[in-house]
Every structure is written in C-alpha cells, then in structure tokens.
Design a protein around this motif. Structure first.
Motif, PDB file in Angstrom:
ATOM      1  N   ILE A 185      84.446  26.596  30.886  1.00 50.74           N
ATOM      2  CA  ILE A 185      83.382  26.823  31.243  1.00 50.74           C
ATOM      3  C   ILE A 185      83.455  26.907  31.952  1.00 50.74           C
ATOM      4  O   ILE A 185      83.286  27.958  32.283  1.00 50.74           O
ATOM      5  N   PHE A 186      84.877  26.562  32.886  1.00 47.89           N
ATOM      6  CA  PHE A 186      85.357  27.130  34.163  1.00 47.89           C
ATOM      7  C   PHE A 186      85.962  28.456  34.283  1.00 47.89           C
ATOM      8  O   PHE A 186      86.552  29.363  35.455  1.00 47.89           O
ATOM      9  N   LYS A 187      86.824  28.526  32.893  1.00 46.58           N
ATOM     10  CA  LYS A 187      87.556  29.818  32.484  1.00 46.58           C
ATOM     11  C   LYS A 187      88.484  29.646  34.102  1.00 46.58           C
ATOM     12  O   LYS A 187      89.267  30.450  33.714  1.00 46.58           O
ATOM     13  N   GLU A 188      88.946  28.280  34.015  1.00 50.11           N
ATOM     14  CA  GLU A 188      90.284  28.082  34.777  1.00 50.11           C
ATOM     15  C   GLU A 188      91.506  28.116  33.240  1.00 50.11           C
ATOM     16  O   GLU A 188      91.559  28.292  32.057  1.00 50.11           O
ATOM     17  N   LYS A 189      93.457  28.981  33.918  1.00 51.77           N
ATOM     18  CA  LYS A 189      94.751  29.339  33.096  1.00 51.77           C
ATOM     19  C   LYS A 189      94.950  27.718  33.678  1.00 51.77           C
ATOM     20  O   LYS A 189      94.975  27.097  34.375  1.00 51.77           O
ATOM     21  N   LEU A 190      95.821  27.476  32.275  1.00 49.82           N
ATOM     22  CA  LEU A 190      96.603  26.691  31.982  1.00 49.82           C
ATOM     23  C   LEU A 190      98.135  26.925  31.861  1.00 49.82           C
ATOM     24  O   LEU A 190      98.395  27.966  31.842  1.00 49.82           O
ATOM     25  N   SER A 191      98.725  26.475  32.899  1.00 49.11           N
ATOM     26  CA  SER A 191     100.184  26.768  32.677  1.00 49.11           C
ATOM     27  C   SER A 191     101.278  26.099  31.649  1.00 49.11           C
ATOM     28  O   SER A 191     100.199  25.179  31.114  1.00 49.11           O
ATOM     29  N   THR A 192     102.165  26.366  31.551  1.00 47.17           N
ATOM     30  CA  THR A 192     102.858  25.639  30.619  1.00 47.17           C
ATOM     31  C   THR A 192     102.950  24.657  30.691  1.00 47.17           C
ATOM     32  O   THR A 192     102.721  23.623  29.571  1.00 47.17           O
ATOM     33  N   LEU A 193     102.932  24.079  32.004  1.00 44.23           N
ATOM     34  CA  LEU A 193     103.368  22.280  32.506  1.00 44.23           C
ATOM     35  C   LEU A 193     102.173  22.025  31.601  1.00 44.23           C
ATOM     36  O   LEU A 193     101.478  20.884  31.121  1.00 44.23           O
ATOM     37  N   ASN A 194     100.600  22.363  32.411  1.00 41.29           N
ATOM     38  CA  ASN A 194      99.711  21.491  31.807  1.00 41.29           C
ATOM     39  C   ASN A 194      99.458  21.736  30.332  1.00 41.29           C
ATOM     40  O   ASN A 194      98.850  20.315  29.935  1.00 41.29           O
ATOM     41  N   LYS A 195      99.990  22.462  29.598  1.00 40.44           N
ATOM     42  CA  LYS A 195      99.736  22.519  28.232  1.00 40.44           C
ATOM     43  C   LYS A 195      99.940  21.627  27.333  1.00 40.44           C
ATOM     44  O   LYS A 195     100.435  20.439  26.465  1.00 40.44           O
ATOM     45  N   VAL A 196     101.496  21.338  28.168  1.00 42.33           N
ATOM     46  CA  VAL A 196     102.860  20.330  27.882  1.00 42.33           C
ATOM     47  C   VAL A 196     101.337  18.791  27.802  1.00 42.33           C
ATOM     48  O   VAL A 196     101.985  17.858  27.387  1.00 42.33           O
ATOM     49  N   GLY A 197     101.683  18.389  29.696  1.00 46.10           N
ATOM     50  CA  GLY A 197     100.519  17.541  29.686  1.00 46.10           C
ATOM     51  C   GLY A 197     100.000  17.003  28.796  1.00 46.10           C
ATOM     52  O   GLY A 197      99.647  15.629  28.241  1.00 46.10           O
ATOM     53  N   ILE A 198      99.063  17.304  28.447  1.00 45.03           N
ATOM     54  CA  ILE A 198      98.007  17.665  27.262  1.00 45.03           C
ATOM     55  C   ILE A 198      98.337  17.089  25.701  1.00 45.03           C
ATOM     56  O   ILE A 198      97.864  16.306  25.529  1.00 45.03           O
ATOM     57  N   PHE A 199      99.668  17.643  25.932  1.00 48.31           N
ATOM     58  CA  PHE A 199     100.235  17.561  23.983  1.00 48.31           C
ATOM     59  C   PHE A 199     100.448  15.940  24.689  1.00 48.31           C
ATOM     60  O   PHE A 199     100.808  15.492  23.390  1.00 48.31           O
ATOM     61  N   LEU A 200     100.832  15.913  25.402  1.00 45.73           N
ATOM     62  CA  LEU A 200     102.281  14.070  25.810  1.00 45.73           C
ATOM     63  C   LEU A 200     100.026  13.337  25.610  1.00 45.73           C
ATOM     64  O   LEU A 200     100.785  12.620  25.521  1.00 45.73           O
ATOM     65  N   ALA A 201      99.598  13.719  26.625  1.00 44.07           N
ATOM     66  CA  ALA A 201      98.251  12.964  26.751  1.00 44.07           C
ATOM     67  C   ALA A 201      97.644  12.322  25.385  1.00 44.07           C
ATOM     68  O   ALA A 201      97.654  11.229  24.995  1.00 44.07           O
ATOM     69  N   LEU A 202      98.137  13.448  24.230  1.00 45.31           N
ATOM     70  CA  LEU A 202      97.008  12.987  22.990  1.00 45.31           C
ATOM     71  C   LEU A 202      98.279  12.100  22.287  1.00 45.31           C
ATOM     72  O   LEU A 202      97.736  11.230  22.030  1.00 45.31           O
TER      73      LEU A 202
ATOM     74  N   VAL B 232     103.491  10.398  32.556  1.00 49.72           N
ATOM     75  CA  VAL B 232     104.448  12.128  32.678  1.00 49.72           C
ATOM     76  C   VAL B 232     103.007  13.050  31.904  1.00 49.72           C
ATOM     77  O   VAL B 232     102.640  14.083  33.260  1.00 49.72           O
ATOM     78  N   ALA B 233     102.376  12.934  31.248  1.00 46.67           N
ATOM     79  CA  ALA B 233     100.825  14.078  30.932  1.00 46.67           C
ATOM     80  C   ALA B 233     100.503  13.207  31.665  1.00 46.67           C
ATOM     81  O   ALA B 233     100.369  14.990  32.637  1.00 46.67           O
ATOM     82  N   ILE B 234     100.226  13.287  33.283  1.00 45.17           N
ATOM     83  CA  ILE B 234      98.812  13.015  34.538  1.00 45.17           C
ATOM     84  C   ILE B 234     100.098  13.739  35.821  1.00 45.17           C
ATOM     85  O   ILE B 234      99.132  14.928  36.349  1.00 45.17           O
ATOM     86  N   VAL B 235     101.492  13.755  35.764  1.00 48.48           N
ATOM     87  CA  VAL B 235     101.985  14.152  36.502  1.00 48.48           C
ATOM     88  C   VAL B 235     102.135  15.764  35.513  1.00 48.48           C
ATOM     89  O   VAL B 235     102.034  16.669  36.982  1.00 48.48           O
ATOM     90  N   CYS B 236     102.394  16.278  34.445  1.00 54.06           N
ATOM     91  CA  CYS B 236     102.010  17.612  34.125  1.00 54.06           C
ATOM     92  C   CYS B 236     101.196  18.283  33.990  1.00 54.06           C
ATOM     93  O   CYS B 236     100.762  19.297  34.462  1.00 54.06           O
ATOM     94  N   SER B 237     100.082  17.438  34.120  1.00 59.63           N
ATOM     95  CA  SER B 237      98.311  18.111  34.360  1.00 59.63           C
ATOM     96  C   SER B 237      98.025  18.646  35.344  1.00 59.63           C
ATOM     97  O   SER B 237      97.008  19.050  35.657  1.00 59.63           O
ATOM     98  N   ILE B 238      98.914  18.197  36.430  1.00 56.19           N
ATOM     99  CA  ILE B 238      98.651  18.446  37.776  1.00 56.19           C
ATOM    100  C   ILE B 238      98.511  20.059  37.866  1.00 56.19           C
ATOM    101  O   ILE B 238     100.168  20.547  37.930  1.00 56.19           O
TER     102      ILE B 238
END
Length: 268
Positions: A242-259, A108-114
């Motif tokens: 480093i590349f100053k990319e922006k994270l969506s709310t879903l991406n942040k959820v993905g990182i949290f679920l990954a941890l 699920v974290a992988i899907v959310c991180s996309i």
C-alpha cells in the motif's frame, strides 16, 4: 491509519479520544454489558489499562518527535520481552525447549524486521531516551494487564472490556480538554470521524486479543508472541503493497523467521 495521520497532519490525540467512543458504543450494542460493582471488579487492572492505553499513544507521538520513528519502533517491538518473562514468572507457564526455540525465532524476527538502515527522523535528545523507556515498559505492561483481565472470571469479560473503554475515553478526553484549553490544538470535527474509524479497528483488536487469551488460557506466551509477530508481518505487508515501502534482505529474512516462529509456537 496512524501512518496516514502523520502524512495528513491529523491530531492523534483527538483521533484517539473519539476512537474510544466508538469502542464503547460497539461493546454496548453487540454485547449488552452489565454495569459492575467496584467491589467485585479488578480495579487496579482496569485503572491501569484505562490510563495506559491513551497515555501511551501520547508518549508514542512524543517519542517519534524526539527520538525518531525507528528508535520508537524498536522500543515498541522489543517490549515483547516483558510479557514473555511474565508468562513464566507471573502466570506459571511451563516453557519447553521447542516453545523456547519458537519464541527465540520470533524475537530474532522482530530484530530483523526493524528498518535499521533508514533515517530515524530525528535525533535522540537527552529526554528522548525516557520516552523510549516508557514505550518499552508501557507496551509490555499493557500486554500483561490484558492477560490478567482475560483470566478474571468473576465478571464477564465484555463488561470488563466496556469499563476499560470508558476509563480510556475519560482519560483521553481530560488530556484533550487540557490541550485545547492551553491553546496547543483546536477542536476539529473531521477528527471525530477519523477517530470513529480508528475505533472500529481498535475494538476488534482488543476484543480478539482477549478472546485469544481465553482460548489459550494456559499458553500466554503463544498469544503474546503470535500477536506481536502478526503485527510485524501484516504491518510489513501493508507497508510493502500500500505504501510502496522497500524491504531489505534482512527484513525479508525477518518475515520468513516470523512465519516459521508462528508455526513452531502453535504446533508444538
């Protein structure tokens, strides 16, 4: 480094080719590997890795060009399904409920991180879906082959690693010679320097991936999942800071679920 390569119009095949020369040299200097007889070596596994590693880099580039970076990223990340299934059906690992929960969280974290909302950077042509399929299957198969290599006890793994790098270098060099002779690219010395730098990272990546499989010999799914999740988390953080990319709310959820998934998988 590959992201910078795209920005500065670096020929990825040249960089990939010379990266293996560094990996060969580092393996030789650090581990002093012995030459092994083909009679005792896992020839099929070595040949599979020696061909797939450089070829898949080329396919990745073609996939990004024809289908876009996002679709390629999705195929690459979802390839985790293949080694996870292999853990159970090929390597005989017993997956209890808590471990399955951790793996599910990881998927699920992988899907959310996309980065679903971003432009794909190109339209998926009719042949482009073939590249996506090759990326999906190829990445998964490489993970499985490395697990098989780590389980081979008749030969020191450093000698096997040495052979993989040599075969990969030969395969990549052949592809590069064909590309140069056909006029599709020109030899460039700076690419050698870029490849050498990439080779240091590649050497460390594969070396410690094999060590992880040896340390957790009965838990291949742990290594597969943790490695893929680690790539996502570190890649996202590098993109953010480093590349100053922006994270969506879903991406942040993905990182949290990954941890959370890593904690569950390693502690239960």
């Amino acid at each position: 480094m590959l992201k910078l390569a795209k920005r500065y119009h670096v020929d990825v095949l040249q960089a990939i080719t010379w990266n293996y020369s560094t990996a060969i040299l580092l393996t030789w200097l650090i581990f002093k590997p012995h030459w092994i007889s083909l009679q005792v070596a896992p020839v099929t596994t070595l040949a599979g890795l020696g061909i797939l590693l450089p070829v898949l880099f080329v396919v990745l580039g073609a996939s990004v060009t024809t289908t876009g970076i996002v679709r390629t990223d999705v195929a690459q990340r979802l390839s985790l399904f293949i080694p996870i299934l292999a853990s159970y059906f090929v390597f005989g690992e017993t997956l209890h409920a808590v471990k399955i929960t951790g793996i599910a969280l990881g998927l699920v974290a992988i899907v959310c991180s996309i980065p679903w909302g971003k432009s794909t950077g190109g339209k998926a042509s009719r042949g482009g879906w073939f590249y996506l399929l090759v990326v999906f299957i190829g990445m998964g198969v490489i993970d499985v082959l490395f697990k098989q290599l780590s389980a081979f006890k008749a030969v020191p793994y450093t000698s096997l690693l040495f052979m993989v790098f040599i075969l990969s270098f030969i395969c990549a060099l052949i592809m590069l010679i064909i590309k140069i002779s056909s006029g599709k690219t020109k030899f460039s010395f700076p690419h050698i320097l870029i490849g050498w730098a990439l080779g240091i990272a590649n050497f460390g990546n594969i070396l410690f991936y094999l060590k992880a499989h040896q340390a957790l010999v009965n838990k291949p799914s742990t290594v597969f999942t943790a490695m893929n999740i680690g790539v996502i988390v570190m890649g996202t953080l590098v993109g953010l800071f480093i590349f100053k990319e922006k994270l969506s709310t879903l991406n942040k959820v993905g990182i949290f679920l990954a941890l959370i998934a890593v904690i569950v998988i390693f502690n239960f």
